[in-house]
Design an enzyme around this catalytic site. Structure first.
Site, PDB file in Angstrom:
ATOM      1  CG  ASP A  13      -4.281   3.937 -15.159  1.00  0.00           C
ATOM      2  OD1 ASP A  13      -3.604   4.480 -14.080  1.00  0.00           O
ATOM      3  OD2 ASP A  13      -5.075   4.498 -15.870  1.00  0.00           O
ATOM      4  CG  HIS A  41       3.079   2.516 -10.249  1.00  0.00           C
ATOM      5  ND1 HIS A  41       3.486   1.423 -10.200  1.00  0.00           N
ATOM      6  CD2 HIS A  41       1.899   2.570 -11.307  1.00  0.00           C
ATOM      7  CE1 HIS A  41       3.921   1.302 -11.323  1.00  0.00           C
ATOM      8  NE2 HIS A  41       2.704   2.036 -11.935  1.00  0.00           N
TER       9      HIS A  41
HETATM   10  P1  GDP Z   1      -1.454   1.096 -11.618  1.00  0.00           P
HETATM   11  O1  GDP Z   1      -0.915   2.755 -12.022  1.00  0.00           O
HETATM   12  O2  GDP Z   1      -1.621   0.010 -12.128  1.00  0.00           O
HETATM   13  O3  GDP Z   1      -0.967   0.762 -10.155  1.00  0.00           O
HETATM   14  O4  GDP Z   1      -2.782   1.531 -10.374  1.00  0.00           O
HETATM   15  P2  GDP Z   1      -4.038   2.713 -10.422  1.00  0.00           P
HETATM   16  O5  GDP Z   1      -3.107   2.665  -8.696  1.00  0.00           O
HETATM   17  O6  GDP Z   1      -3.589   3.515 -11.662  1.00  0.00           O
HETATM   18  O7  GDP Z   1      -5.315   2.531 -10.245  1.00  0.00           O
HETATM   19  C1  GDP Z   1      -5.266   1.441  -9.237  1.00  0.00           C
HETATM   20  C2  GDP Z   1      -6.492   2.679  -8.491  1.00  0.00           C
HETATM   21  O8  GDP Z   1      -7.368   0.877  -7.904  1.00  0.00           O
HETATM   22  C3  GDP Z   1      -6.010   2.998  -7.482  1.00  0.00           C
HETATM   23  O9  GDP Z   1      -6.683   3.707  -6.897  1.00  0.00           O
HETATM   24  C4  GDP Z   1      -5.939   1.311  -6.335  1.00  0.00           C
HETATM   25  O10 GDP Z   1      -6.360   2.225  -4.625  1.00  0.00           O
HETATM   26  C5  GDP Z   1      -7.533   0.277  -6.725  1.00  0.00           C
HETATM   27  N1  GDP Z   1      -7.081  -0.566  -6.281  1.00  0.00           N
HETATM   28  C6  GDP Z   1      -6.300  -1.384  -6.581  1.00  0.00           C
HETATM   29  N2  GDP Z   1      -6.587  -2.501  -6.130  1.00  0.00           N
HETATM   30  C7  GDP Z   1      -7.854  -2.280  -5.701  1.00  0.00           C
HETATM   31  C8  GDP Z   1      -9.126  -3.470  -5.830  1.00  0.00           C
HETATM   32  O11 GDP Z   1      -9.081  -4.641  -5.792  1.00  0.00           O
HETATM   33  N3  GDP Z   1     -10.419  -3.513  -5.435  1.00  0.00           N
HETATM   34  C9  GDP Z   1     -10.744  -1.751  -5.170  1.00  0.00           C
HETATM   35  N4  GDP Z   1     -11.905  -1.718  -4.955  1.00  0.00           N
HETATM   36  N5  GDP Z   1      -9.460  -0.747  -5.716  1.00  0.00           N
HETATM   37  C10 GDP Z   1      -8.420  -0.978  -5.565  1.00  0.00           C
END
Ligand code: GDP
Length: 424
Positions: A13, A41
């Site tokens: 995440d 993701h």
């Molecule tokens: P992944 O599984 O590694 O792709 O991560 P997730 O999707 O579970 O979690 C990342 C969350 O953080 C998602 O809701 C993204 O839209 C959000 N996100 C990613 N980068 C940023 C950021 O730089 N700032 C903020 N506020 N949200 C972010």
């Protein structure tokens, strides 16, 4: 030609999906090489907001070929549902842009049920499974008790094999868990409803990748979860059942001869962890709630509140090492804007001594976090796009982390949208 893997450095995440979505502009092929529908993701772009579970995050770019490699747990039911959903949101998927390896093992209908039955049996000793059938699937794969996607092209042979597998699995389902047995009718319905739908996308992706490699195409390997969930290098047994690290990418992608030039390790500006297991720098109470709210930390797949805490340098340094990261994408820096002082876990106190080496999983239960406090910046940074426009305290925080984890931080993400990024 250059190959790159985008991987999680911590517990998952970290924001890998948004980084793959951003970086695919420079790649021709995106390959998922492990895991199944147990992660989400999140990607936000011109098509809308998506929580991708099985589809590679390159599906939004029409000139990118997306591949599900042989290391993936191929859940035909959830994959088909996800394909229908993204297509309904305007994303075109064709056998030219999405290819499924004929060497992928199929997650069978009983795997999800077995996951749920086992967590129920364990009660308060449960592992915190997402109940997507991942552990039963990989156990069966390694016992050679599942079928390959390519078997779908040989229905009679597959049918006989499925019958044997079903009889064997029904013994466990009925005798160990006292649940209802599967029938061939149920399996036929599953094949018709889901497997036949994804069949046009199944092909020899190994041959495709070899050709792409020969033509000098750029290949991006997309991981799921993070280093600390890796079956061999993570916090076993609170890991996933596959290898999440970049070293597995050549194997699980179906291109065993691939050389990976760049490993972009994604690190979040603070720590989160879903499910059970040791989480040394965990926060509780009001502090935790404030951080969880600020970062909207609820699971993309399960909606469960994520466990949260400050950035853990000990775990991150370890994650950087096992991933062999060559560059770091530091995400969600904007979430820390509300803090006067930014806490960071620099060491663990273990058996009366301070250490910055990540210990064996059993020792983690006895480790206590040691915190340092850095100055906060207390202003909105979500509009910033250049390093020099970041407040000095935010720059200092990044430089401080960079020095401690021993890897260049080349990307700083300040929002979930594709362009909310600072490239350094
Ligand atoms: P992944 O599984 O590694 O792709 O991560 P997730 O999707 O579970 O979690 C990342 C969350 O953080 C998602 O809701 C993204 O839209 C959000 N996100 C990613 N980068 C940023 C950021 O730089 N700032 C903020 N506020 N949200 C972010």
């Amino acid at each position: 030609m250059s190959n790159c893997a985008i991987v999680g450095i911590n517990w998952g995440d970290e924001g890998k999906g948004r980084m793959v979505d951003l970086l695919t502009q420079d790649y021709d092929v995106v390959v998922r090489y492990q895991g199944g529908g147990n992660a989400g993701h999140t990607v936000i772009n011109e098509f809308g907001k998506f929580a991708l579970h099985l589809l590679p995050s390159g599906i939004f770019r029409q000139n990118v070929v997306n591949i599900l490699g042989s290391g993936v747990a191929l859940d035909a039911e959830n994959l088909w549902k996800e394909m229908e959903q993204v297509q309904a949101q305007g994303v075109a998927l064709t056998p030219d842009t999405l290819k499924i390896s004929d060497r992928c093992s199929l997650l069978l209908p009983w795997h999800r049920e077995l996951d749920a039955l086992e967590e129920q049996r364990l009660q308060d000793k449960k592992y915190g499974s997402t109940k997507q059938g991942i552990a039963p699937f990989y156990s069966d794969k390694y016992q050679k008790k599942t079928i390959l996607a390519g078997d779908l092209f040989y229905p009679e042979r597959m049918e006989a094999h499925l019958q044997d597998l079903m009889e064997w699995k029904n013994l466990t389902i009925t005798k160990v868990y006292d649940a209802k047995p599967y029938t061939m009718d149920m399996l036929h319905a599953w094949i018709q409803e889901y497997c036949e739908k994804i069949k046009p996308y199944i092909c020899d992706t190994g041959a495709y990748l070899k050709q792409a490699q020969a033509e000098g195409k750029n290949i991006l390997f997309e991981a799921q979860l993070g280093a600390l969930r890796d079956l061999d290098y993570g916090i076993y047994p609170y890991t996933t059942s596959s290898n999440t690290i970049a070293a597995y990418a050549p194997i699980g992608s179906g291109l065993p001869s691939a050389k990976i030039d760049d490993v972009v390790g994604v690190v979040k500006a603070y720590s989160t962890c879903v499910g059970e297991g040791p989480f040394v720098c965990e926060w509780f109470g009001e502090e935790a709630e404030a951080l969880r709210e600020a970062g909207a930390e609820y699971g993309a797949k399960t909606g469960r509140p994520r466990r949260v805490g400050p950035l853990d340098i000990v775990a991150t340094k370890y994650g950087v090492a096992v991933q062999g990261a060559t560059n770091i994408a530091f995400t969600k820096l904007d979430v820390l804007s509300f803090m006067e002082k930014i806490p960071v876990c620099t060491h663990y106190e273990l058996h009366g001594k301070q250490t910055d080496e990540f210990p064996s999983p059993a020792a983690l239960d006895f480790a206590k976090p040691v915190f340092a406090y850095l100055d906060g910046w207390n202003c909105d940074i979500s509009h910033v796009r250049k390093w020099e426009d970041l407040p000095k305290q935010a720059q200092d925080y990044i430089l401080w982390v960079e020095e401690r984890i021993g890897c260049h931080i080349g990307y700083i993400s300040v929002g979930p949208e594709r362009d909310s990024i600072i490239i350094r």
